[in-house]
Design an enzyme around this catalytic site. Structure first.
Site, PDB file in Angstrom:
ATOM      1  N   LEU A 122       1.940  10.791   5.912  1.00  0.00           N
ATOM      2  CA  LEU A 122       1.527   9.750   4.978  1.00  0.00           C
ATOM      3  C   LEU A 122       1.588   8.401   5.679  1.00  0.00           C
ATOM      4  O   LEU A 122       2.528   8.097   6.413  1.00  0.00           O
ATOM      5  CB  LEU A 122       2.430   9.740   3.743  1.00  0.00           C
ATOM      6  CG  LEU A 122       2.350  10.964   2.843  1.00  0.00           C
ATOM      7  CD1 LEU A 122       3.154  10.734   1.556  1.00  0.00           C
ATOM      8  CD2 LEU A 122       0.917  11.324   2.481  1.00  0.00           C
ATOM      9  N   SER A 123       0.549   7.599   5.440  1.00  0.00           N
ATOM     10  CA  SER A 123       0.463   6.271   6.046  1.00  0.00           C
ATOM     11  C   SER A 123      -0.417   5.417   5.150  1.00  0.00           C
ATOM     12  O   SER A 123      -1.380   5.922   4.553  1.00  0.00           O
ATOM     13  CB  SER A 123      -0.195   6.383   7.426  1.00  0.00           C
ATOM     14  OG  SER A 123      -0.648   5.119   7.848  1.00  0.00           O
ATOM     15  N   SER A 124      -0.092   4.134   5.070  1.00  0.00           N
ATOM     16  CA  SER A 124      -0.935   3.231   4.269  1.00  0.00           C
ATOM     17  C   SER A 124      -2.352   3.215   4.823  1.00  0.00           C
ATOM     18  O   SER A 124      -3.315   2.983   4.091  1.00  0.00           O
ATOM     19  CB  SER A 124      -0.364   1.814   4.315  1.00  0.00           C
ATOM     20  OG  SER A 124       0.966   1.844   3.874  1.00  0.00           O
ATOM     21  N   ARG A 125      -2.474   3.468   6.133  1.00  0.00           N
ATOM     22  CA  ARG A 125      -3.803   3.437   6.756  1.00  0.00           C
ATOM     23  C   ARG A 125      -4.672   4.621   6.330  1.00  0.00           C
ATOM     24  O   ARG A 125      -5.883   4.586   6.509  1.00  0.00           O
ATOM     25  CB  ARG A 125      -3.679   3.426   8.273  1.00  0.00           C
ATOM     26  CG  ARG A 125      -3.136   2.111   8.794  1.00  0.00           C
ATOM     27  CD  ARG A 125      -2.896   2.160  10.283  1.00  0.00           C
ATOM     28  NE  ARG A 125      -2.087   1.039  10.710  1.00  0.00           N
ATOM     29  CZ  ARG A 125      -2.570  -0.135  11.087  1.00  0.00           C
ATOM     30  NH1 ARG A 125      -3.865  -0.329  11.110  1.00  0.00           N
ATOM     31  NH2 ARG A 125      -1.765  -1.127  11.447  1.00  0.00           N
ATOM     32  N   LYS A 131       8.179   8.005  11.031  1.00  0.00           N
ATOM     33  CA  LYS A 131       6.792   8.047  11.527  1.00  0.00           C
ATOM     34  C   LYS A 131       6.598   6.950  12.567  1.00  0.00           C
ATOM     35  O   LYS A 131       5.978   7.155  13.599  1.00  0.00           O
ATOM     36  CB  LYS A 131       5.783   7.886  10.397  1.00  0.00           C
ATOM     37  CG  LYS A 131       4.357   8.038  10.929  1.00  0.00           C
ATOM     38  CD  LYS A 131       3.344   8.018   9.839  1.00  0.00           C
ATOM     39  CE  LYS A 131       3.099   6.633   9.328  1.00  0.00           C
ATOM     40  NZ  LYS A 131       2.482   5.738  10.340  1.00  0.00           N
ATOM     41  N   GLY A 140      11.036   4.612   8.057  1.00  0.00           N
ATOM     42  CA  GLY A 140      10.495   5.960   8.246  1.00  0.00           C
ATOM     43  C   GLY A 140      10.435   6.318   9.724  1.00  0.00           C
ATOM     44  O   GLY A 140      10.181   5.461  10.581  1.00  0.00           O
ATOM     45  N   HIS A 168       7.061   5.866   1.391  1.00  0.00           N
ATOM     46  CA  HIS A 168       7.863   4.685   1.035  1.00  0.00           C
ATOM     47  C   HIS A 168       8.797   5.021  -0.136  1.00  0.00           C
ATOM     48  O   HIS A 168       9.962   4.636  -0.145  1.00  0.00           O
ATOM     49  CB  HIS A 168       6.965   3.533   0.570  1.00  0.00           C
ATOM     50  CG  HIS A 168       6.047   2.991   1.618  1.00  0.00           C
ATOM     51  ND1 HIS A 168       4.680   3.119   1.545  1.00  0.00           N
ATOM     52  CD2 HIS A 168       6.307   2.298   2.754  1.00  0.00           C
ATOM     53  CE1 HIS A 168       4.137   2.525   2.590  1.00  0.00           C
ATOM     54  NE2 HIS A 168       5.090   2.024   3.343  1.00  0.00           N
ATOM     55  N   ALA A 210       0.870  -1.186   0.000  1.00  0.00           N
ATOM     56  CA  ALA A 210       0.000   0.000   0.000  1.00  0.00           C
ATOM     57  C   ALA A 210       0.911   1.242   0.000  1.00  0.00           C
ATOM     58  O   ALA A 210       0.813   2.124   0.855  1.00  0.00           O
ATOM     59  CB  ALA A 210      -0.963   0.004   1.184  1.00  0.00           C
ATOM     60  N   GLN A 241       9.244   1.913  16.443  1.00  0.00           N
ATOM     61  CA  GLN A 241       9.724   0.772  15.638  1.00  0.00           C
ATOM     62  C   GLN A 241      11.203   0.958  15.276  1.00  0.00           C
ATOM     63  O   GLN A 241      12.003   0.017  15.341  1.00  0.00           O
ATOM     64  CB  GLN A 241       8.876   0.647  14.375  1.00  0.00           C
ATOM     65  CG  GLN A 241       9.448  -0.310  13.340  1.00  0.00           C
ATOM     66  CD  GLN A 241       8.481  -0.598  12.205  1.00  0.00           C
ATOM     67  OE1 GLN A 241       7.568  -1.377  12.367  1.00  0.00           O
ATOM     68  NE2 GLN A 241       8.670   0.020  11.053  1.00  0.00           N
TER      69      GLN A 241
HETATM   70  O1  PAF Z   1       6.776  -0.476   9.059  1.00  0.00           O
HETATM   71  C1  PAF Z   1       6.300  -1.442   8.439  1.00  0.00           C
HETATM   72  O2  PAF Z   1       5.706  -1.299   7.374  1.00  0.00           O
HETATM   73  C2  PAF Z   1       6.426  -2.828   9.028  1.00  0.00           C
HETATM   74  O3  PAF Z   1       6.332  -2.807  10.410  1.00  0.00           O
HETATM   75  C3  PAF Z   1       7.704  -3.562   8.572  1.00  0.00           C
HETATM   76  C4  PAF Z   1       8.943  -2.858   9.070  1.00  0.00           C
HETATM   77  C5  PAF Z   1       7.727  -3.650   7.058  1.00  0.00           C
HETATM   78  C6  PAF Z   1       7.712  -4.989   9.135  1.00  0.00           C
HETATM   79  O4  PAF Z   1       6.622  -5.709   8.706  1.00  0.00           O
END
Ligand code: PAF
Length: 278
Positions: free
Chosen positions: A182-185, A147, A145, A35, A30, A151
């Site tokens: 920006l986010s896939s969500r 964002k 990222g 990205h 997505a 993580q």
């Molecule tokens: O940030 C993400 O999209 C996910 O957490 C990742 C790092 C691809 C791991 O599935």
């Protein structure tokens, strides 16, 4: 651009890469400009860029969230070919998890706050898949990222714990002109919700002006109050040391202080963050 679905094909395709710098962008698809900014940076810094597209089931603590996660593989491949990605690695769940991954990581207090507290098991799943992807791709540098601020800290810690020699590059948040990160969500938001969501960044940005006058707990309360009557539900807002991710009680506690937020916009959970001190 090669599209590869198995680890053995990927290994074959990368066998002649000895001495060649490999940049890696792990994604769940997505894809959006955020990205693509990582892919373009990898292209500038490496000879080969690999992008993985894999919606990782082990990092979802809510099965409905996993089900509704957007999947747009054809469009993603199209975008990646336009920006000159070299290899897309899009494996199946069975390919990545031929058997259950029972590894339990311990990230200490990095994972007991914010996302880790509200999404139990999430970072264990992230570490499982990212380590498997690192083993398959064996990149020199991997791009994430900012964002997903927590993580990024967890991945850096995982790299230390597993003795990888991979450089982790954190890349700035890309925003819509409205300020919404920006986010896939975002593609799951209704038109109405999409109009409301930019308030998140507006409030975060506004709160930065108080750093000179207010203590962190006062700024935190100000932000939480500002969200009242916006129609958005704050799950958490924490002002944390950017390295340890622990809440700070004074601006002198660290040279890197970040405000991290998770907000429900309708049923869609969005995260964002802003540096207060860097
Ligand atoms: O940030 C993400 O999209 C996910 O957490 C990742 C790092 C691809 C791991 O599935």
């Amino acid at each position: 651009m090669q599209i590869i679905t198995t680890k053995s094909e990927l290994c074959k395709s990368l066998t002649n890469s000895t001495g060649i710098r490999i940049g890696f962008v792990p994604t769940m698809g997505a894809l959006h400009q955020g990205h693509l900014s990582l892919v373009m940076r990898s292209k500038r810094e490496n000879e080969v860029t690999v992008v993985s597209i894999f919606v990782n089931p082990t990092q979802f603590n809510d099965s409905r969230d996993l089900e509704k996660y957007p999947r747009t593989l054809d469009a993603d491949i199209n975008l990646l070919s336009q920006v000159g990605c070299d290899i897309v690695f899009a494996p199946t769940v069975d390919e990545m998890y031929p058997e259950k991954d029972t590894r339990i990581f311990n990230f200490g207090t990095l994972e007991t706050v914010m996302e880790g507290r509200h999404r139990p098991g999430h970072f264990n799943g992230v570490a499982q898949i990212v380590s498997k992807l690192f083993d398959a791709v064996q990149p020199h540098i991997a791009y994430f990222g900012e964002k997903d601020f927590q993580q990024l800290a967890i991945i850096r810690e995982m790299v230390k714990q597993l003795n990888y020699t991979i450089t982790i590059a954190g890349c700035p948040i890309v925003r819509e002109s409205s300020g919404l990160a920006l986010s896939s969500r975002n593609m799951l938001l209704s038109a109405e919700e999409h109009k409301k969501a930019p308030i998140i960044y507006q409030i975060l940005s506004e709160s930065c002006i108080f750093v000179a006058q207010k203590q962190p707990h006062e700024v935190r309360n100000w932000v939480l109050n500002k969200f009242q009557n916006t129609g958005l539900d704050v799950e958490y807002f924490e002002i944390v040391d950017g390295y340890s991710l622990q809440p700070v009680s004074s601006w002198n506690e660290s040279d890197y202080i970040v405000g991290c937020i998770a907000v429900f916009c309708g049923k869609i959970r969005l995260i964002d963050n802003i540096p207060f001190k860097r």
